[in-house]
Design an enzyme around this catalytic site. Structure first.
Site, PDB file in Angstrom:
ATOM      1  N   CYS A  37       0.866  -1.182   0.000  1.00 27.53           N
ATOM      2  CA  CYS A  37       0.000   0.000   0.000  1.00 27.53           C
ATOM      3  C   CYS A  37       0.902   1.232   0.000  1.00 27.53           C
ATOM      4  O   CYS A  37       2.125   1.124   0.127  1.00 27.53           O
ATOM      5  CB  CYS A  37      -0.955  -0.004   1.196  1.00 27.53           C
ATOM      6  SG  CYS A  37      -0.132  -0.251   2.790  1.00 27.53           S
ATOM      7  N   HIS A  38       0.295   2.392  -0.172  1.00 27.26           N
ATOM      8  CA  HIS A  38       1.067   3.621  -0.338  1.00 27.26           C
ATOM      9  C   HIS A  38       0.461   4.746   0.490  1.00 27.26           C
ATOM     10  O   HIS A  38      -0.696   4.674   0.916  1.00 27.26           O
ATOM     11  CB  HIS A  38       1.054   4.072  -1.806  1.00 27.26           C
ATOM     12  CG  HIS A  38       1.416   3.007  -2.794  1.00 27.26           C
ATOM     13  ND1 HIS A  38       2.717   2.654  -3.063  1.00 27.26           N
ATOM     14  CD2 HIS A  38       0.633   2.219  -3.583  1.00 27.26           C
ATOM     15  CE1 HIS A  38       2.733   1.696  -3.984  1.00 27.26           C
ATOM     16  NE2 HIS A  38       1.486   1.414  -4.308  1.00 27.26           N
ATOM     17  N   TYR A  54       3.390  11.411 -12.577  1.00 27.32           N
ATOM     18  CA  TYR A  54       1.964  11.640 -12.344  1.00 27.32           C
ATOM     19  C   TYR A  54       1.804  12.446 -11.060  1.00 27.32           C
ATOM     20  O   TYR A  54       2.723  12.509 -10.228  1.00 27.32           O
ATOM     21  CB  TYR A  54       1.205  10.307 -12.224  1.00 27.32           C
ATOM     22  CG  TYR A  54       1.662   9.440 -11.071  1.00 27.32           C
ATOM     23  CD1 TYR A  54       1.175   9.633  -9.775  1.00 27.32           C
ATOM     24  CD2 TYR A  54       2.598   8.427 -11.259  1.00 27.32           C
ATOM     25  CE1 TYR A  54       1.598   8.845  -8.717  1.00 27.32           C
ATOM     26  CE2 TYR A  54       3.030   7.637 -10.204  1.00 27.32           C
ATOM     27  CZ  TYR A  54       2.522   7.850  -8.939  1.00 27.32           C
ATOM     28  OH  TYR A  54       2.957   7.074  -7.885  1.00 27.32           O
ATOM     29  N   HIS A 186       2.800  -7.744  -7.998  1.00 23.55           N
ATOM     30  CA  HIS A 186       1.661  -8.016  -8.866  1.00 23.55           C
ATOM     31  C   HIS A 186       1.927  -9.165  -9.842  1.00 23.55           C
ATOM     32  O   HIS A 186       1.550  -9.114 -11.022  1.00 23.55           O
ATOM     33  CB  HIS A 186       1.261  -6.746  -9.632  1.00 23.55           C
ATOM     34  CG  HIS A 186       1.313  -5.493  -8.797  1.00 23.55           C
ATOM     35  ND1 HIS A 186       1.043  -5.480  -7.444  1.00 23.55           N
ATOM     36  CD2 HIS A 186       1.636  -4.203  -9.130  1.00 23.55           C
ATOM     37  CE1 HIS A 186       1.187  -4.238  -6.986  1.00 23.55           C
ATOM     38  NE2 HIS A 186       1.547  -3.460  -7.978  1.00 23.55           N
ATOM     39  N   ASP A 261      -2.828  -2.527  -2.532  1.00 22.60           N
ATOM     40  CA  ASP A 261      -2.332  -1.495  -3.443  1.00 22.60           C
ATOM     41  C   ASP A 261      -3.068  -0.168  -3.249  1.00 22.60           C
ATOM     42  O   ASP A 261      -3.023   0.707  -4.114  1.00 22.60           O
ATOM     43  CB  ASP A 261      -2.408  -1.922  -4.916  1.00 22.60           C
ATOM     44  CG  ASP A 261      -1.586  -1.006  -5.836  1.00 22.60           C
ATOM     45  OD1 ASP A 261      -0.509  -0.553  -5.409  1.00 22.60           O
ATOM     46  OD2 ASP A 261      -2.027  -0.737  -6.975  1.00 22.60           O
ATOM     47  N   ASN A 266      -2.894   5.316 -10.645  1.00 21.99           N
ATOM     48  CA  ASN A 266      -2.887   5.215 -12.109  1.00 21.99           C
ATOM     49  C   ASN A 266      -3.964   4.323 -12.698  1.00 21.99           C
ATOM     50  O   ASN A 266      -3.856   3.906 -13.858  1.00 21.99           O
ATOM     51  CB  ASN A 266      -1.507   4.743 -12.625  1.00 21.99           C
ATOM     52  CG  ASN A 266      -0.471   5.841 -12.583  1.00 21.99           C
ATOM     53  OD1 ASN A 266      -0.693   6.945 -13.069  1.00 21.99           O
ATOM     54  ND2 ASN A 266       0.663   5.555 -11.956  1.00 21.99           N
TER      55      ASN A 266
END
Length: 309
Positions: A37-38, A54, A186, A261, A266
């Protein structure tokens, strides 16, 4: 929805993370770790890197920890976001706020000082991430990765790799030469329109089998072609991805990891309900023993080895 206090203009087409996720039907085992995760910003406090590809919607540590508690997750592994470059300040801040309930994967450059590496280690960082996805990087960072891997090996850290399946043949010999464990994001981004028993995925599985490699069965929402998406109560989502993830869990039960995630950077087509992503887990880890390994035992061995016994 964009935060009115957002300090930068969000990339056009960027989807905001799902607000008000479903309560999962699947009850996670005690000690579950969200191993991917972020945190993004908040940009007003932790500005994004000038060289970023981005600009995301803010997704703070408080938002992440609220999701953790809602889903029934015990701990997180927070992966440095590319939009923050090599400034790990937001990551380190989140790790300290978590009070031992999070570990980190940082971005580290070859010229990082020993003092910086020790500071990151003390904060809870246990790995570094390198991105080989062509649309997200200007060039394959092989030289930098080799240099950093030598630096982090004495710390007991690992390298997290993000690449796409067609690029593995050109990279696997280099990856195998690195002196640290590898964690693959992933599932190496397989083409799920092909057979999970076909030669491309078989090559990936051989790479895992013959090296010190762990695999995240994460991001079905990013890999899917036919869905259905994890929205509107769908508890059998991403059926085209299931055979690939199940194969990884079945064959490498002791080296598979899972993560949300969040906040799903994105994505352009849909934003999944994270509660329904939890309900995806029993389709890929089909027994209580495999669920325990995937969600608790494996990430604990990798990120909290002092507790693994």
């Amino acid at each position: 929805m964009t935060d009115p206090d957002q300090a930068f203009a969000v990339t056009p087409g960027w989807l905001d993370w799902y607000r008000g996720p479903t309560e999962p039907a699947f009850v996670l085992p005690a000690g579950t770790v969200d191993a991917h995760c972020h945190v993004f910003g908040p940009a007003a406090e932790f500005p994004f890197a000038a060289e970023r590809k981005y600009t995301p919607v803010d997704a703070s540590k408080h938002d992440l920890f609220a999701l953790r508690d809602h889903l029934g997750v015990a701990r997180n592994v927070i992966v440095q976001a590319t939009c923050h470059g090599a400034d790990n300040s937001a990551l380190v801040d989140a790790l300290y706020t978590a009070g031992g309930r999070a570990r980190g994967v940082a971005t580290v450059r070859p010229d990082a000082s020993d003092e910086e590496l020790r500071r990151l280690h003390d904060a809870g960082v246990r790995g570094v991430r390198f991105n080989f996805v062509r649309r997200l990087v200007d060039a394959a960072p092989t030289e930098a990765l080799a240099a950093v891997a030598r630096r982090i090996a004495p710390l007991g850290w690992h390298v997290v790799l993000y690449f796409e399946a067609p690029d593995l043949p050109d990279l696997e010999t280099f990856f195998a030469s690195l002196p640290v464990p590898l964690v693959i994001d992933h599932m190496g981004r397989p083409d799920v329109t092909r057979s999970p028993d076909g030669p491309e995925f078989a090559r990936f599985l051989r790479f895992v089998e013959t090296n010190d490699v762990w695999v995240k069965v994460s991001c079905p929402e990013r890999l899917t072609v036919t869905g259905p998406p994890a929205l509107d109560g769908e508890r059998h989502a991403y059926r085209d991805v299931v055979p690939f993830a199940r194969k990884v869990v079945d064959e490498f039960t002791d080296r598979a990891l899972w993560g949300t995630d969040w906040p799903h950077p994105n994505l352009k087509h849909h934003m999944p309900d994270d509660g329904l992503l939890v309900d995806h887990i029993p389709h890929v880890a089909t027994t209580p023993a495999r669920q325990q390994a995937l969600l608790v035992d494996n990430p604990r061995r990798l990120y909290w080895p002092e507790e693994a016994g």
